[in-house]
Design an enzyme around this catalytic site. Structure first.
Site, PDB file in Angstrom:
ATOM      1  N   HIS A   1       0.838  -1.212   0.000  1.00  0.00           N
ATOM      2  CA  HIS A   1       0.000   0.000   0.000  1.00  0.00           C
ATOM      3  C   HIS A   1       0.873   1.262   0.000  1.00  0.00           C
ATOM      4  O   HIS A   1       1.902   1.305   0.687  1.00  0.00           O
ATOM      5  CB  HIS A   1      -0.901  -0.014   1.244  1.00  0.00           C
ATOM      6  CG  HIS A   1      -1.963   1.034   1.245  1.00  0.00           C
ATOM      7  ND1 HIS A   1      -1.871   2.182   1.986  1.00  0.00           N
ATOM      8  CD2 HIS A   1      -3.143   1.104   0.583  1.00  0.00           C
ATOM      9  CE1 HIS A   1      -2.964   2.916   1.794  1.00  0.00           C
ATOM     10  NE2 HIS A   1      -3.749   2.279   0.945  1.00  0.00           N
TER      11      HIS A   1
ATOM     12  N   SER B   1      -9.421 -14.525  -2.067  1.00  0.00           N
ATOM     13  CA  SER B   1      -9.511 -13.072  -2.202  1.00  0.00           C
ATOM     14  C   SER B   1     -10.838 -12.687  -2.850  1.00  0.00           C
ATOM     15  O   SER B   1     -11.340 -13.394  -3.731  1.00  0.00           O
ATOM     16  CB  SER B   1      -8.356 -12.566  -3.074  1.00  0.00           C
ATOM     17  OG  SER B   1      -8.602 -11.222  -3.435  1.00  0.00           O
TER      18      SER B   1
END
Ligand SMILES: Cc1ncc(COP(=O)(O)O)c(C=O)c1O
Length: 386
Positions: A130, A331
């Site tokens: 991130h 996911s």
């Protein structure tokens, strides 16, 4: 409500100001109908908790300790932490944590703790990490090296091993992605630990950034290794992502023996200054506690199953239109080729280089996906014009 001392009539908004709020509310309610690109679940109802909003609550200080500031929800916060301790299988006799403002603060705490424990350490993190982590590393003046990523978004284990080998003199601090932002990829903690063993590294630290997947992997049958028994030393999980909250929040869990080594006592609030933020949100622990108690473990298992099914449904629908979409195992992040800017804007799709994704959090329905795909169809000339 605290007893009001003033005899004056309460202040009132002007009609213009009231209209401004009404407009904003209408706009947000419209935008919420096309919210597919971010991992924030909008499917919640915390209205039974609104009565707590009338107090100046503040969870300042360490949630596990008594404080002179009593208008707090520390007791509820500790129950939330205990539930996350169980999700991440942290050792009951050696765990500590607190509720953060979100994943970023939890990651900052994890790297801060690691850097304090291993002051000469080097932080390793992958290209798919991130964006906030680069800023955290700058803030903490932590030595760091970016590692290549594999095509699916996992860290490149060969590059990691070779880079650590070159820097053997510095203890590694591994920033492991447990669900990357764009592709939902999970770095394999067991493989990372094996690298440490093969290189005979005596001291290292693993922090897990499990912003979204920290609320997925505990509830699937065959999770990738990501938790404390797998070898992590701390973990950050967002509360407003899979669980959902109108106020951003998160949880950080670490080992108490590590935290004790950096705690400082502060007389002003009569407690230990173990948390990064001073004043802390006392409402979000109530929201997260409420959601966790309402759904329970079986509720989250069912919720995650539905989210994964919706992700597969989306992939099928993309395929039916000849568009290759895919997801990583466990996911709910469905990756597909970057669409045009208009469509990305209209559906609030996060884009990066040549890809975009939708994230099938619980509020995402088959109807949303069908509508998105209809709009993805090549439009006749002029059809996109306002
Ligand atoms: C993998 C990952 N880490 C960290 C963050 C930052 O979390 P937050 O927005 O809760 O601060 C995000 C946000 O999307 C994320 O996807």
């Amino acid at each position: 409500m605290l007893e009001k001392k003033s005899a004056h009539p309460p202040p009132q908004l002007t009609a213009a100001d009231q209209a401004r709020l009404d407009d904003l509310h209408r706009t947000i309610a419209e935008q919420a109908q096309r919210f597919l690109g971010y991992p924030c679940n909008g499917d919640f109802d915390y209205s039974p908790l609104y009565r707590f909003l009338q107090f100046p609550l503040n969870n300042v200080g360490d949630p596990f300790l008594d404080t002179t500031f009593r208008l707090n929800t520390h007791a509820i916060e500790c129950e939330v932490l205990e539930m996350f301790r169980q999700f991440t299988r942290a050792p009951a006799a050696d765990f500590w944590g607190y509720m953060t403002n979100g994943g970023t603060e939890g990651n900052m705490y994890g790297i801060y703790l690691a850097r304090e424990l291993l002051p000469n350490g080097v932080v390793y993190y992958s290209e798919d990490t991130h964006y906030s982590v680069a800023k955290i590393l700058r803030l903490l003046h932590a030595r760091n090296i970016m590692i290549k990523s594999l095509a699916n978004g996992e860290i490149d284990y060969l590059d990691l091993k070779e880079t650590i080998r070159i820097h053997r003199d510095a203890p590694p601090i591994i920033f492991a992605n447990i669900g990357t932002t764009m592709k939902g990829a999970v770095d394999d903690v067991t493989r990372i630990k094996n690298i440490m063993r093969e290189l005979a590294i005596p001291a290292y630290y693993i922090h897990a950034d499990a912003a979204l997947s920290g609320m997925i992997l505990p509830f699937v049958d065959n999770p990738q290794p990501f938790d404390f028994p797998a070898g992590i030393d701390s973990v950050s999980i967002s509360g407003h992502k899979l669980i959902g909250s109108p106020i951003p929040c998160g949880v950080v869990i670490a080992k108490k023996t590590n935290v004790d080594r950096i705690a400082r006592s502060v007389e002003y609030v009569g407690t230990l200054d173990t948390t990064l933020s001073g004043s802390r949100n006392a409402i979000t622990p109530l929201f997260i506690w409420y959601a966790l108690r309402m759904h329970g473990e079986s509720g989250f298992r069912a919720m995650i199953r539905r989210c994964l099914e919706m992700a597969d449904y989306a992939i099928e629908q993309f395929a039916a239109q000849g568009i290759k979409a895919w997801r990583n195992r466990n996911s709910i992040t469905v990756v597909f080729p970057r669409p045009d800017a208009d469509l990305a804007k209209r559906w609030q799709l996060a884009v990066h280089n040549d890809i975009a994704h939708i994230i099938t959090v619980p509020h995402v329905t088959a109807g949303h996906i069908k509508q998105l795909l209809q709009e993805l169809q090549p439009r006749p000339a002029g059809a996109g014009a306002p």
